[in-house]
Design a protein around this motif. Sequence first.
Motif, PDB file in Angstrom:
ATOM      1  N   GLU A  64      -8.029  50.656  -5.577  1.00  0.00           N
ATOM      2  CA  GLU A  64      -9.224  50.368  -4.801  1.00  0.00           C
ATOM      3  C   GLU A  64     -10.291  49.793  -5.727  1.00  0.00           C
ATOM      4  N   ALA A  65     -11.266  49.110  -5.141  1.00  0.00           N
ATOM      5  CA  ALA A  65     -12.378  48.582  -5.927  1.00  0.00           C
ATOM      6  C   ALA A  65     -13.243  49.736  -6.422  1.00  0.00           C
ATOM      7  N   VAL A  66     -13.654  49.660  -7.686  1.00  0.00           N
ATOM      8  CA  VAL A  66     -14.497  50.683  -8.301  1.00  0.00           C
ATOM      9  C   VAL A  66     -15.676  49.988  -8.969  1.00  0.00           C
ATOM     10  N   ASN A  84     -23.935  46.368 -14.691  1.00  0.00           N
ATOM     11  CA  ASN A  84     -23.168  46.899 -13.578  1.00  0.00           C
ATOM     12  C   ASN A  84     -21.778  46.268 -13.642  1.00  0.00           C
ATOM     13  N   LEU A  85     -20.755  47.080 -13.438  1.00  0.00           N
ATOM     14  CA  LEU A  85     -19.372  46.635 -13.521  1.00  0.00           C
ATOM     15  C   LEU A  85     -18.697  46.840 -12.176  1.00  0.00           C
ATOM     16  N   ARG A  86     -17.827  45.908 -11.827  1.00  0.00           N
ATOM     17  CA  ARG A  86     -17.025  46.070 -10.619  1.00  0.00           C
ATOM     18  C   ARG A  86     -15.585  45.685 -10.925  1.00  0.00           C
ATOM     19  N   PHE A  87     -14.664  46.621 -10.682  1.00  0.00           N
ATOM     20  CA  PHE A  87     -13.237  46.402 -10.882  1.00  0.00           C
ATOM     21  C   PHE A  87     -12.589  46.305  -9.507  1.00  0.00           C
ATOM     22  N   GLY A  88     -11.948  45.177  -9.215  1.00  0.00           N
ATOM     23  CA  GLY A  88     -11.293  45.028  -7.933  1.00  0.00           C
ATOM     24  C   GLY A  88      -9.991  45.800  -7.877  1.00  0.00           C
ATOM     25  N   ALA A  89      -9.459  45.953  -6.671  1.00  0.00           N
ATOM     26  CA  ALA A  89      -8.152  46.590  -6.521  1.00  0.00           C
ATOM     27  C   ALA A  89      -7.092  45.785  -7.270  1.00  0.00           C
ATOM     28  N   ASP A  90      -7.222  44.469  -7.260  1.00  0.00           N
ATOM     29  CA  ASP A  90      -6.425  43.595  -8.120  1.00  0.00           C
ATOM     30  C   ASP A  90      -7.179  43.472  -9.431  1.00  0.00           C
ATOM     31  N   GLU A  91      -6.579  43.886 -10.538  1.00  0.00           N
ATOM     32  CA  GLU A  91      -7.302  43.936 -11.812  1.00  0.00           C
ATOM     33  C   GLU A  91      -7.738  42.562 -12.313  1.00  0.00           C
ATOM     34  N   ARG A  92      -7.252  41.512 -11.677  1.00  0.00           N
ATOM     35  CA  ARG A  92      -7.744  40.189 -12.050  1.00  0.00           C
ATOM     36  C   ARG A  92      -9.142  39.944 -11.498  1.00  0.00           C
ATOM     37  N   ASP A  93      -9.564  40.734 -10.519  1.00  0.00           N
ATOM     38  CA  ASP A  93     -10.902  40.599  -9.932  1.00  0.00           C
ATOM     39  C   ASP A  93     -11.855  41.568 -10.621  1.00  0.00           C
ATOM     40  N   GLU A 230     -18.961  61.172 -11.587  1.00  0.00           N
ATOM     41  CA  GLU A 230     -18.066  61.363 -10.460  1.00  0.00           C
ATOM     42  C   GLU A 230     -18.499  60.519  -9.270  1.00  0.00           C
ATOM     43  N   GLY A 231     -17.517  60.052  -8.517  1.00  0.00           N
ATOM     44  CA  GLY A 231     -17.787  59.306  -7.306  1.00  0.00           C
ATOM     45  C   GLY A 231     -16.502  58.790  -6.712  1.00  0.00           C
ATOM     46  N   GLY A 232     -16.386  58.841  -5.396  1.00  0.00           N
ATOM     47  CA  GLY A 232     -15.227  58.287  -4.714  1.00  0.00           C
ATOM     48  C   GLY A 232     -13.918  58.951  -5.067  1.00  0.00           C
ATOM     49  N   GLY A 233     -13.976  60.201  -5.551  1.00  0.00           N
ATOM     50  CA  GLY A 233     -12.754  60.918  -5.861  1.00  0.00           C
ATOM     51  C   GLY A 233     -12.267  60.776  -7.284  1.00  0.00           C
ATOM     52  N   ILE A 234     -13.003  60.049  -8.140  1.00  0.00           N
ATOM     53  CA  ILE A 234     -12.594  59.944  -9.539  1.00  0.00           C
ATOM     54  C   ILE A 234     -13.660  60.552 -10.441  1.00  0.00           C
ATOM     55  N   ARG A 235     -13.232  61.005 -11.621  1.00  0.00           N
ATOM     56  CA  ARG A 235     -14.106  61.625 -12.612  1.00  0.00           C
ATOM     57  C   ARG A 235     -13.877  60.910 -13.933  1.00  0.00           C
ATOM     58  N   LEU A 236     -14.854  60.151 -14.377  1.00  0.00           N
ATOM     59  CA  LEU A 236     -14.715  59.432 -15.637  1.00  0.00           C
ATOM     60  C   LEU A 236     -15.597  60.069 -16.704  1.00  0.00           C
ATOM     61  N   ILE A 259     -20.943  55.930  -9.826  1.00  0.00           N
ATOM     62  CA  ILE A 259     -19.623  55.355  -9.525  1.00  0.00           C
ATOM     63  C   ILE A 259     -19.498  55.225  -8.012  1.00  0.00           C
ATOM     64  N   ARG A 260     -19.065  54.062  -7.567  1.00  0.00           N
ATOM     65  CA  ARG A 260     -18.835  53.815  -6.138  1.00  0.00           C
ATOM     66  C   ARG A 260     -17.419  53.274  -5.957  1.00  0.00           C
ATOM     67  N   VAL A 261     -16.753  53.710  -4.918  1.00  0.00           N
ATOM     68  CA  VAL A 261     -15.391  53.270  -4.623  1.00  0.00           C
ATOM     69  C   VAL A 261     -15.388  52.570  -3.270  1.00  0.00           C
TER      70      VAL A 261
END
Length: 263
Positions: A64-66, A84-93, A230-236, A259-261
């Motif tokens: 998922e996008a994070v 601000n960083l955004r990682f797409g569900a496809d890691e190329r995005d 923490e956010g969207g079910g992940i803990r970094l 963190i937003r998912v």
Amino acid sequence: MKTHPLFRLVLAVSPVLLAACADAPPSRDDGAADQAVQAETTPALDLVARSVAFHDPDGVWGSEAVSMSWVGTDGEGGERVAVNLRFGADERDFALSGRYRGSQIEYETTTDGWSATVDGVAEPDLPAADRESMRLQREDGMFWRSYYGFLAGLPMKIADPGAYIEPDVTETTFMDRPVQAVKVTYEPEVGGDTWYFYFDPGTAQLVGCRFYHDESANDGEYITFEGLAEGGGIRLPRLRAWYVNADGRHLGTDEVGEIRVGP
């Protein structure tokens, strides 16, 4: 096989982890398949899996996008980066926007390529010195995606292709606390560096790591992780402080914020 995104590390960005990053960092599924060739299971692989389950129990990373905020300071507390960083569900995005060493940068990668502007000037028109200072000449322009894709994604990225996770878990101490350690080495074509990852014995939370180019020379750096974002079910790991192996000199600190998912 795709190569691991980070290995030959030099002083500068976070504040030290500038790597010879590969184009298109691999997904965690690819890493799991790579480790399956190594062995069905080992104590170390089990520990890494437990850590991933602690930090990302629902398998959000890579599916998922994070999005997150990321602020870095130098060893004296001065601002180095605020993005601000955004990682797409496809890691190329991937997208990055904010300040880096006093300049405003907007950077994006997609399946079709990449684009960037620095202080409002688009990359094709940037002077060579500006492209170099912003690392836009690195890895055909994909440096930032590979760099943050690995660093922000720990511990999920530990088992990326090119990594060999030694089978045994070591009981040791890190920053005066008892930990379990896993040693990871890398194929020569992806740098050949040696990493140690340190986990809380009870929860398997990632609490630090250490890397060497040449372990016998005690070069490289170590990173301490404190707290959780923490956010969207992940803990970094939230706070990441960087030090020199040889003398313990503090190089800087990074902090992950909100963190937003999702889209």
